[in-house]
Design a protein around this motif. Structure first.
Motif, PDB file in Angstrom:
ATOM      1  N   LEU A   1       0.822  -1.205   0.000  1.00  0.00           N
ATOM      2  CA  LEU A   1       0.000   0.000   0.000  1.00  0.00           C
ATOM      3  C   LEU A   1       0.859   1.259   0.000  1.00  0.00           C
ATOM      4  N   VAL A   2       1.926   1.275   0.802  1.00  0.00           N
ATOM      5  CA  VAL A   2       2.814   2.442   0.859  1.00  0.00           C
ATOM      6  C   VAL A   2       3.479   2.677  -0.499  1.00  0.00           C
ATOM      7  N   LEU A   3       3.996   1.606  -1.095  1.00  0.00           N
ATOM      8  CA  LEU A   3       4.648   1.739  -2.401  1.00  0.00           C
ATOM      9  C   LEU A   3       3.653   2.148  -3.478  1.00  0.00           C
ATOM     10  N   SER A   4       2.444   1.625  -3.427  1.00  0.00           N
ATOM     11  CA  SER A   4       1.422   1.980  -4.425  1.00  0.00           C
ATOM     12  C   SER A   4       1.049   3.454  -4.328  1.00  0.00           C
ATOM     13  N   VAL A   5       0.951   3.977  -3.104  1.00  0.00           N
ATOM     14  CA  VAL A   5       0.630   5.390  -2.935  1.00  0.00           C
ATOM     15  C   VAL A   5       1.747   6.257  -3.510  1.00  0.00           C
ATOM     16  N   GLY A   6       3.003   5.874  -3.257  1.00  0.00           N
ATOM     17  CA  GLY A   6       4.116   6.620  -3.823  1.00  0.00           C
ATOM     18  C   GLY A   6       4.122   6.597  -5.341  1.00  0.00           C
ATOM     19  N   LEU A   7       3.846   5.446  -5.927  1.00  0.00           N
ATOM     20  CA  LEU A   7       3.780   5.340  -7.383  1.00  0.00           C
ATOM     21  C   LEU A   7       2.640   6.183  -7.952  1.00  0.00           C
ATOM     22  N   LEU A   8       1.504   6.159  -7.271  1.00  0.00           N
ATOM     23  CA  LEU A   8       0.368   6.952  -7.743  1.00  0.00           C
ATOM     24  C   LEU A   8       0.661   8.448  -7.697  1.00  0.00           C
ATOM     25  N   MET A   9       1.373   8.898  -6.673  1.00  0.00           N
ATOM     26  CA  MET A   9       1.709  10.316  -6.574  1.00  0.00           C
ATOM     27  C   MET A   9       2.638  10.740  -7.718  1.00  0.00           C
ATOM     28  N   ALA A  10       3.599   9.889  -8.048  1.00  0.00           N
ATOM     29  CA  ALA A  10       4.491  10.201  -9.171  1.00  0.00           C
ATOM     30  C   ALA A  10       3.739  10.175 -10.495  1.00  0.00           C
ATOM     31  N   TRP A  11       2.826   9.220 -10.622  1.00  0.00           N
ATOM     32  CA  TRP A  11       2.078   9.067 -11.872  1.00  0.00           C
ATOM     33  C   TRP A  11       1.068  10.195 -12.055  1.00  0.00           C
ATOM     34  N   ALA A  12       0.468  10.644 -10.962  1.00  0.00           N
ATOM     35  CA  ALA A  12      -0.583  11.653 -11.057  1.00  0.00           C
ATOM     36  C   ALA A  12      -0.044  13.071 -11.178  1.00  0.00           C
ATOM     37  N   MET A  13       1.236  13.288 -10.936  1.00  0.00           N
ATOM     38  CA  MET A  13       1.779  14.641 -11.009  1.00  0.00           C
ATOM     39  C   MET A  13       1.717  15.161 -12.442  1.00  0.00           C
ATOM     40  N   PRO A  14       1.200  16.371 -12.658  1.00  0.00           N
ATOM     41  CA  PRO A  14       1.165  16.939 -14.017  1.00  0.00           C
ATOM     42  C   PRO A  14       2.564  17.044 -14.613  1.00  0.00           C
ATOM     43  N   VAL A  15       2.641  16.893 -15.921  1.00  0.00           N
ATOM     44  CA  VAL A  15       3.936  16.857 -16.596  1.00  0.00           C
ATOM     45  C   VAL A  15       4.682  18.179 -16.419  1.00  0.00           C
ATOM     46  N   VAL A  16       3.971  19.299 -16.551  1.00  0.00           N
ATOM     47  CA  VAL A  16       4.625  20.603 -16.414  1.00  0.00           C
ATOM     48  C   VAL A  16       5.155  20.792 -14.997  1.00  0.00           C
ATOM     49  N   ALA A  17       4.374  20.380 -14.000  1.00  0.00           N
ATOM     50  CA  ALA A  17       4.818  20.495 -12.609  1.00  0.00           C
ATOM     51  C   ALA A  17       6.034  19.616 -12.355  1.00  0.00           C
ATOM     52  N   ALA A  18       6.011  18.400 -12.861  1.00  0.00           N
ATOM     53  CA  ALA A  18       7.148  17.503 -12.684  1.00  0.00           C
ATOM     54  C   ALA A  18       8.395  18.047 -13.378  1.00  0.00           C
ATOM     55  N   THR A  19       8.231  18.616 -14.563  1.00  0.00           N
ATOM     56  CA  THR A  19       9.361  19.195 -15.280  1.00  0.00           C
ATOM     57  C   THR A  19       9.938  20.379 -14.514  1.00  0.00           C
ATOM     58  N   THR A  20       9.080  21.200 -13.932  1.00  0.00           N
ATOM     59  CA  THR A  20       9.550  22.331 -13.132  1.00  0.00           C
ATOM     60  C   THR A  20      10.341  21.861 -11.917  1.00  0.00           C
ATOM     61  N   VAL A  21       9.868  20.820 -11.253  1.00  0.00           N
ATOM     62  CA  VAL A  21      10.580  20.271 -10.089  1.00  0.00           C
ATOM     63  C   VAL A  21      11.954  19.753 -10.500  1.00  0.00           C
ATOM     64  N   TYR A  22      12.035  19.050 -11.617  1.00  0.00           N
ATOM     65  CA  TYR A  22      13.324  18.532 -12.061  1.00  0.00           C
ATOM     66  C   TYR A  22      14.259  19.659 -12.471  1.00  0.00           C
ATOM     67  N   THR A  23      13.718  20.741 -13.012  1.00  0.00           N
ATOM     68  CA  THR A  23      14.549  21.892 -13.342  1.00  0.00           C
ATOM     69  C   THR A  23      15.159  22.490 -12.078  1.00  0.00           C
ATOM     70  N   TRP A  24      14.386  22.552 -11.007  1.00  0.00           N
ATOM     71  CA  TRP A  24      14.907  23.030  -9.723  1.00  0.00           C
ATOM     72  C   TRP A  24      15.937  22.069  -9.152  1.00  0.00           C
ATOM     73  N   LEU A  25      15.662  20.777  -9.235  1.00  0.00           N
ATOM     74  CA  LEU A  25      16.585  19.796  -8.663  1.00  0.00           C
ATOM     75  C   LEU A  25      17.961  19.862  -9.316  1.00  0.00           C
ATOM     76  N   PHE A  26      17.999  20.093 -10.624  1.00  0.00           N
ATOM     77  CA  PHE A  26      19.256  20.106 -11.369  1.00  0.00           C
ATOM     78  C   PHE A  26      19.719  21.526 -11.678  1.00  0.00           C
ATOM     79  N   ASP A  27      19.274  22.496 -10.894  1.00  0.00           N
ATOM     80  CA  ASP A  27      19.707  23.875 -11.098  1.00  0.00           C
ATOM     81  C   ASP A  27      21.211  24.007 -10.825  1.00  0.00           C
ATOM     82  N   GLN A  28      21.860  24.890 -11.581  1.00  0.00           N
ATOM     83  CA  GLN A  28      23.313  25.007 -11.490  1.00  0.00           C
ATOM     84  C   GLN A  28      23.773  25.524 -10.126  1.00  0.00           C
ATOM     85  N   GLN A  29      23.076  26.521  -9.563  1.00  0.00           N
ATOM     86  CA  GLN A  29      23.509  27.133  -8.304  1.00  0.00           C
ATOM     87  C   GLN A  29      22.805  26.564  -7.082  1.00  0.00           C
ATOM     88  N   TRP A  30      21.482  26.385  -7.192  1.00  0.00           N
ATOM     89  CA  TRP A  30      20.694  26.020  -6.016  1.00  0.00           C
ATOM     90  C   TRP A  30      20.112  24.610  -6.095  1.00  0.00           C
TER      91      TRP A  30
END
Length: 341
Positions: free
Chosen positions: A148-177
């Motif tokens: 159940l815990v793993l399924s909830v985590g998978l669902l959260m990743a799957w349900a995240m909008p593509v633009v929102a997920a792309t923005t998060v990854y842009t922040w994660l791999f930002d050059q300075q921050w």
């Protein structure tokens, strides 16, 4: 002394045949005195019962044709026109036949983008199907609470909008921050402290592929887990009694049962990755130096951004044709698999 006599009734063979014929006639309802049956099709279903499934599918079919068929038709029409800024402002319609297609098919940049798109799709699909299958096997082995815990985590990743997920990854791999650079610096790779992930073709593709794989694995994992639940436990027990190990069980029991699920899911993932636009464009707009362009981004940049709408439409149509050609052989395998089942 009284003698009692009884009459013995005999029946000739001809009269017996006549009686049998009379019984058959009565059972069949024939003859002038029989009650005629209502006219029905051979399978016993009326016309309304046969047409009901098609009538139920009609609204969805019409909506699909309106939302997808009409834009596709307009794109095909535009691909045969010379539609640039001047024609758009002056409302001119200039037909140029197959010139847009000839221009792209003789352009080395177009074929470079095509090869890049095919390689990009291949890498993503292999990683997605491999990772998704492993996660599906893990879901099947976990207990109820951990599943159940793993399924909830998978669902959260799957349900995240593509633009929102792309923005998060842009922040994660930002050059300075970016958190990724900070984490790598803490591990001892101090040269990664201010590394620009978007300055190189392969590092940019690494971020894009990681994003697409991360969002696609849940769908594959749930499909594989659903397929695993259909395998009887007796097959596992029989394989273990024969001395089969984990890899032998997977190859002889699990994968043959998962093959229809695996083929259908791979088919969908190839289509989804091949037409990926948002992730590629939002990460770096096809850069650096157009080295991460795929066909959907190439069509958009040449069409809308460059205001060469006829050329962009031709690239879009060629993209669809290439996808159909790539999937034709695979679709044939799927149909053959269904016939075997």
């Amino acid at each position: 002394m009284a003698v009692h006599s009884e009459r013995v009734h005999t029946q000739s063979p001809d009269s017996g045949k006549a009686a049998v014929a009379t019984i058959k006639t009565s059972a069949g309802g024939g003859g002038a005195k029989g009650t005629p049956k209502s006219a029905r099709p051979a399978d016993g279903r009326s016309f309304g019962a046969k047409a009901a499934p098609y009538l139920l599918l009609l609204p969805a079919t019409l909506a699909t044709l309106a939302l997808l068929g009409w834009p596709l038709l307009k794109t095909i029409v535009l691909s045969f026109q010379n539609l640039n800024r001047r024609q758009l402002v002056m409302h001119l319609t200039e037909w140029n036949g197959f010139d847009n297609y000839k221009e792209q098919l003789t352009d080395p940049d177009f074929w470079a983008v095509t090869g890049r798109t095919v390689a990009f799709t291949l890498v993503n699909v292999v990683l997605i199907m491999g990772g998704g299958t492993l996660v599906g096997l893990l879901l099947n082995r976990l207990g109820k609470k951990m599943r159940l815990v793993l399924s909830v985590g998978l669902l959260m990743a799957w349900a995240m909008p593509v633009v929102a997920a792309t923005t998060v990854y842009t922040w994660l791999f930002d050059q300075q921050w970016g958190v990724v650079n900070w984490f790598l610096d803490q591990l001892g790779w101090h040269s990664m402290a201010n590394y620009n992930w978007m300055s190189d073709q392969y590092s940019t593709f690494f971020v894009i592929i990681l994003l697409i794989v991360w969002q696609s694995i849940p769908f594959v994992a749930f499909n594989m887990y659903a397929g695993l639940t259909t395998i009887p436990k007796e097959l596992y027990e029989a394989a273990r009694m024969d001395g089969a190990g984990a890899f032998k069980i997977f190859g002889s029991v699990v994968f043959p049962s998962l093959k229809p699920f695996f083929l259908a899911t791979t088919f969908l993932e190839v289509i989804w990755v091949f037409k990926a636009f948002t992730q590629v464009y939002a990460i770096n707009a096809g850069g650096p130096e157009n080295l991460t362009r795929n066909l959907p981004v190439h069509a958009f940049l040449e069409g809308s951004s460059g205001q060469h709408y006829g050329v962009g439409s031709a690239i879009a149509v060629l993209t669809i044709l290439m996808l159909v050609a790539l999937m034709a052989y695979y679709f044939r395998i799927m149909l053959k698999q269904e016939d075997e089942l």
